[in-house]
Design an enzyme around this catalytic site. Structure first.
Site, PDB file in Angstrom:
ATOM      1  N   ASP A  53       0.823  -1.218   0.000  1.00 34.68           N
ATOM      2  CA  ASP A  53       0.000   0.000   0.000  1.00 34.68           C
ATOM      3  C   ASP A  53       0.859   1.272   0.000  1.00 34.68           C
ATOM      4  OD1 ASP A  53      -1.937  -1.880   0.349  1.00 34.68           O
ATOM      5  OD2 ASP A  53      -2.877  -0.929   2.098  1.00 34.68           O
ATOM      6  N   ASP A  54       0.183   2.368  -0.330  1.00 41.17           N
ATOM      7  CA  ASP A  54       0.689   3.736  -0.152  1.00 41.17           C
ATOM      8  C   ASP A  54       1.803   4.136  -1.124  1.00 41.17           C
ATOM      9  OD1 ASP A  54      -1.075   3.596   1.903  1.00 41.17           O
ATOM     10  OD2 ASP A  54       0.361   3.920   3.535  1.00 41.17           O
TER      11      ASP A  54
ATOM     12  N   HIS B 278      -5.185   9.506   0.624  1.00 44.12           N
ATOM     13  CA  HIS B 278      -5.134   8.725   1.867  1.00 44.12           C
ATOM     14  C   HIS B 278      -5.935   9.377   2.999  1.00 44.12           C
ATOM     15  CE1 HIS B 278      -3.359   5.835   4.757  1.00 44.12           C
ATOM     16  NE2 HIS B 278      -3.109   5.119   3.667  1.00 44.12           N
TER      17      HIS B 278
ATOM     18  N   HIS C 205       3.784  -2.170   3.087  1.00 40.45           N
ATOM     19  CA  HIS C 205       3.851  -0.851   2.455  1.00 40.45           C
ATOM     20  C   HIS C 205       5.188  -0.724   1.733  1.00 40.45           C
ATOM     21  CE1 HIS C 205       0.916  -0.563   5.710  1.00 40.45           C
ATOM     22  NE2 HIS C 205       0.327   0.386   4.988  1.00 40.45           N
TER      23      HIS C 205
ATOM     24  N   HIS D  35      -6.183   3.017  -3.869  1.00 41.74           N
ATOM     25  CA  HIS D  35      -6.065   3.276  -2.439  1.00 41.74           C
ATOM     26  C   HIS D  35      -6.399   4.739  -2.146  1.00 41.74           C
ATOM     27  CE1 HIS D  35      -5.002   2.124   1.562  1.00 41.74           C
ATOM     28  NE2 HIS D  35      -3.856   2.785   1.640  1.00 41.74           N
TER      29      HIS D  35
HETATM   30 NI    NI Z   1      -2.605   3.121   3.363  1.00 36.56          NI
END
Ligand code: NI
Length: 347
Positions: free
Chosen positions: A151-152, A205, A298, A201
């Site tokens: 993620d991210d 955020h 991540h 995603h």
């Molecule tokens: Ni995230």
């Protein structure tokens, strides 16, 4: 002088008689010898002739035998070459058979995968939209499965992570941020080209629970549009930032026809930033990886990159097959829009 008288015999009378007798004896002996020699000679000649005949008979027999042997050898050679040909034919047929078996098994896997795709999930949700039809690798059918998610990102370690995934022929799922997509368009393109799933995603955020329906839509669609501009496809799966999800978000997901992915293995890599700690969660904790797990990481930390390399090698050693989240869900009960998935354990 009587003695002297006695010696007075006429000279040569008695020795002449004796000489005649010797002559006769000698003649007889010579004749006997000649006859014996002649007999022996005849015998010798006859015997040697018989031997010669025998030898010639035997050599004739020998040459017949030699011919027979050579005939047999020729026969043997042709039999051997015939056998070799038959062996080759058998081996050809075997490899054809093997190929056909492989094709059959591939087709069976495909059928099983499509059947899995068409099976409604446990809570009776209808079949997935056509956009959710996912190709699954045949080797994943019936295998021990795991889905790695990152993620991210993308971030400065994502390119190296893509190299490591490629080196192991592993496909992962990236839940990218729209705000990072602009910075790393090449990595987004590479993810799609190398068989990874590019998931949504959100753009920035934000905690989606704090947003209105329109706010959720704006956040998610901004990211989806950026992904589509690069890959040519809108994302087929999403994950809520921070896992913050409510019915508004589920409604959005349902409206765009995509599922929401959670996880069952939270490595807490963002918190520990420690390779051993990440691996400990993955392999030794009560939330450790199992068949059907979705692992949360991540790809914006170097420690995560290093931990994920070790994790992949260990999981490969343990016999896991790596799939993307859509593939995992497809293989284990199917995907439905607006639904939330934490894992897909075998039933
Ligand atoms: Ni995230």
């Amino acid at each position: 002088m009587p003695l002297l008288e006695k010696e007075r015999v006429p000279l040569g009378a008695a020795p002449r008689r004796k000489g005649k007798a010797w002559l006769i004896v000698s003649l007889c002996l010579i004749t006997a010898l000649t006859v014996a020699v002649a007999t022996l000679t005849v015998e010798f000649v006859m015997r040697s002739k018989a031997y010669q005949n025998q030898i010639s008979d035997q050599s004739a027999a020998l040459s017949t035998l030699e011919e027979r042997i050579s005939d047999l050898q020729t026969e043997q050679q042709s039999a051997a070459s015939r056998m070799e040909e038959q062996d080759k034919t058998i081996s050809d047929q075997q490899s054809t058979l093997e190929e056909q078996n492989k094709t059959i098994s591939d087709l069976q896997s495909q059928i099983a995968a499509y059947q899995a795709l068409l099976t409604p999930s446990a809570d009776g949700v209808s079949q997935p939209a056509e956009s959710l039809v996912v190709q699954v690798p045949p080797e994943a059918v019936g295998a021990k499965l795991v889905a790695l998610t990152f993620d991210d990102g993308p971030g400065p370690y994502t390119a190296k992570l893509l190299d490591e995934l490629k080196a192991r022929n592993i496909h992962a799922t990236f839940f990218v941020l729209g705000s990072k997509v602009d910075k790393y368009p090449d990595l987004i393109r590479r993810m799609a080209e190398e068989g990874h799933v590019v998931g949504n995603h959100s753009q920035n955020h934000k905690n989606l629970k704090n947003l209105s329906a329109q706010g959720v839509r704006d956040e998610m669609e901004a990211c989806a549009t950026r992904i589509e501009q690069i890959t040519g496809q809108r994302p087929s799966i999403m994950r809520c930032p921070g896992g913050n999800c409510n019915n508004t978000v589920k409604d959005y997901a349902a409206s765009v026809g995509i599922p929401i992915a959670y996880w069952d293995v939270d490595t807490r890599d963002w918190e520990s930033r420690n390779v051993n700690s990440i691996l400990n969660v993955a392999f030794n904790s009560r939330y450790k990886i199992q068949d059907g797990s979705i692992v949360l990481m991540h790809d914006i930390y170097e420690t995560t990159l290093n931990a994920s390399i070790q994790m992949m090698d260990r999981l490969l050693k343990e016999g896991y097959t790596f799939v993307t989240v859509p593939q995992l869900l497809t293989l284990r009960g199917g995907i439905a829009p607006g639904q939330v998935y934490n894992a897909a354990y075998p039933s």
